[in-house]
Design a protein around this motif. Structure first.
Motif, mmCIF file in Angstrom:
data_model
loop_
_atom_site.group_PDB
_atom_site.id
_atom_site.type_symbol
_atom_site.label_atom_id
_atom_site.label_comp_id
_atom_site.label_asym_id
_atom_site.label_seq_id
_atom_site.Cartn_x
_atom_site.Cartn_y
_atom_site.Cartn_z
ATOM 1 N N PHE A 53 1.825 2.482 -3.440
ATOM 2 C CA PHE A 53 0.804 3.078 -4.289
ATOM 3 C C PHE A 53 0.822 4.598 -4.166
ATOM 4 C CE2 PHE A 53 -2.029 -0.909 -3.917
ATOM 5 C CZ PHE A 53 -1.351 -1.479 -4.979
ATOM 6 N N ARG A 56 -6.159 2.918 -9.807
ATOM 7 C CA ARG A 56 -6.137 4.104 -8.926
ATOM 8 C C ARG A 56 -6.250 5.388 -9.749
ATOM 9 N NH1 ARG A 56 -4.188 4.049 -3.715
ATOM 10 N NH2 ARG A 56 -4.665 5.998 -2.642
ATOM 11 N N TRP A 116 0.830 -1.207 0.000
ATOM 12 C CA TRP A 116 0.000 0.000 0.000
ATOM 13 C C TRP A 116 0.867 1.261 0.000
ATOM 14 C CZ3 TRP A 116 -4.785 1.219 -1.074
ATOM 15 C CH2 TRP A 116 -5.293 2.464 -0.671
ATOM 16 N N LYS A 154 -9.757 5.960 -11.063
ATOM 17 C CA LYS A 154 -10.696 6.384 -10.032
ATOM 18 C C LYS A 154 -10.448 7.814 -9.565
ATOM 19 C CE LYS A 154 -11.805 1.821 -8.121
ATOM 20 N NZ LYS A 154 -11.767 0.940 -6.911
ATOM 21 N N THR A 155 -9.220 8.295 -9.789
ATOM 22 C CA THR A 155 -8.830 9.615 -9.282
ATOM 23 C C THR A 155 -9.031 10.728 -10.301
ATOM 24 O OG1 THR A 155 -7.163 8.561 -7.879
ATOM 25 C CG2 THR A 155 -6.941 10.926 -8.242
ATOM 26 N N LEU A 163 -2.615 -2.153 -10.708
ATOM 27 C CA LEU A 163 -3.230 -1.543 -9.532
ATOM 28 C C LEU A 163 -3.172 -0.015 -9.595
ATOM 29 C CD1 LEU A 163 -1.830 -3.986 -6.819
ATOM 30 C CD2 LEU A 163 -4.169 -3.875 -7.699
ATOM 31 N N ILE A 164 -2.053 0.526 -10.084
ATOM 32 C CA ILE A 164 -1.929 1.981 -10.216
ATOM 33 C C ILE A 164 -2.876 2.492 -11.298
ATOM 34 C CG2 ILE A 164 -0.375 3.870 -10.855
ATOM 35 C CD1 ILE A 164 1.911 2.250 -9.602
ATOM 36 N N SER A 210 -0.743 8.210 -3.813
ATOM 37 C CA SER A 210 -1.965 8.739 -3.222
ATOM 38 C C SER A 210 -2.711 9.584 -4.263
ATOM 39 C CB SER A 210 -1.632 9.602 -2.008
ATOM 40 O OG SER A 210 -0.893 10.753 -2.420
ATOM 41 N N ASP A 211 -3.948 9.923 -3.963
ATOM 42 C CA ASP A 211 -4.712 10.803 -4.853
ATOM 43 C C ASP A 211 -3.982 12.135 -5.031
ATOM 44 O OD1 ASP A 211 -6.515 8.778 -4.840
ATOM 45 O OD2 ASP A 211 -8.120 9.866 -3.823
#
Length: 279
Positions: free
Chosen positions: A35, A142, A32, A145-146, A138-139, A37-38
């Protein structure tokens, strides 16, 4: 005696379970932490892949509304035809790439979307491992979604490579055509799109000030696709074909179009042909 043995076994199992719990928790926290962050995705950073400074709002950053719509259409249709509709992954393209790579027993065809390419450019290295591919996936999720799709494309065009040590549309449009990104013509946009799969290799046409037979074939194909899939009008198509006949020719002479020989064709360019499913 049997009761004591059972208790010892249970105690051992309990210790193993506790150890596995802490280990899995540690691994999960470690993954985690890798990854973005937003805030990192939305903000300023130096990309991991090529160490490009990416900062929305800076002088070197170009907003999508300041980039030629011809380039936007050409890049999306050629690189990722389903971009506006998928969630970061084009399953159909991935299946085709997997089949071809298995058949040829080598990495002959890529299937990365624009979002996946952005994920690699921003946060990953050139290392080719299974773990890196997992991180990329996975990125990608992310990022999807961001950011809005328009923001993803905007950032992609600001970090992607267009030539040797040449990153981002602002530097590319200035280097190749001494223009602002919003002023690029259809043919110039098609040329920059053509460069993307292998910028240093394909930019040889610009260095020689003459399109190679392969480059001419690809530019014709990109322009034909834009017309076929209703991204440009018939008038725009006709004008582009006329401009292409003189493109990169300082004397302004019409260059005869000819089919490239087998030796002039790029053996790795099959995946860059016409999009097979367009929305």
């Amino acid at each position: 005696m049997p009761i004591r043995t059972s208790l010892r076994t249970l105690a051992l199992l309990l210790r193993i379970l506790i150890a596995l719990f802490f280990l899995s928790t540690f691994v999960a926290l470690w993954v985690w932490s890798l990854f973005p962050s937003d805030k990192e995705i939305r903000g300023c950073l130096t990309t991991k892949m090529y160490h490009v400074h990416l900062c929305p709002g800076s002088d070197q950053y170009v907003r999508l509304n300041q980039i030629s719509p011809y380039l936007e259409k050409a890049v999306v249709l050629t690189e990722d035809a389903s971009f506006w509709n998928h969630n970061g992954f084009d399953i159909e393209e991935l299946e085709k790439s997997l089949k071809k790579n298995i058949q040829e027993k080598r990495f002959a065809r890529g299937g990365s979307t624009i979002t996946q390419q952005l994920a690699k450019n921003m946060f990953l290295t050139k290392e080719k491992t299974l773990s890196r591919k997992l991180m990329e996936a996975l990125i990608t999720i992310r990022i999807e979604k961001t950011l809005k799709k328009s923001e993803i494309l905007e950032r992609y065009l600001n970090v992607v490579q267009f030539g040797k040590d040449l990153f981002g549309i602002q530097k590319a449009s200035q280097y190749y055509f001494s223009k602002r990104p919003k002023d690029l013509t259809l043919v110039e946009s098609a040329f920059l799109t053509f460069l993307l799969p292998s910028p240093e290799k394909y930019s040889v046409s610009f260095q020689k000030k003459q399109l190679t037979p392969f480059a001419r074939q690809r530019l014709n194909q990109i322009i034909d696709n834009l017309f076929q899939y209703h991204r440009i009008s018939e008038d725009e198509y006709t004008l582009a074909k006329d401009e292409l006949s003189r493109f990169l020719n300082p004397a302004g002479e019409v260059q005869e179009s000819k089919s490239p020989s087998e030796s002039e064709l790029d053996p790795e360019a099959e995946s860059e042909a016409a999009p097979e499913h367009v929305n």
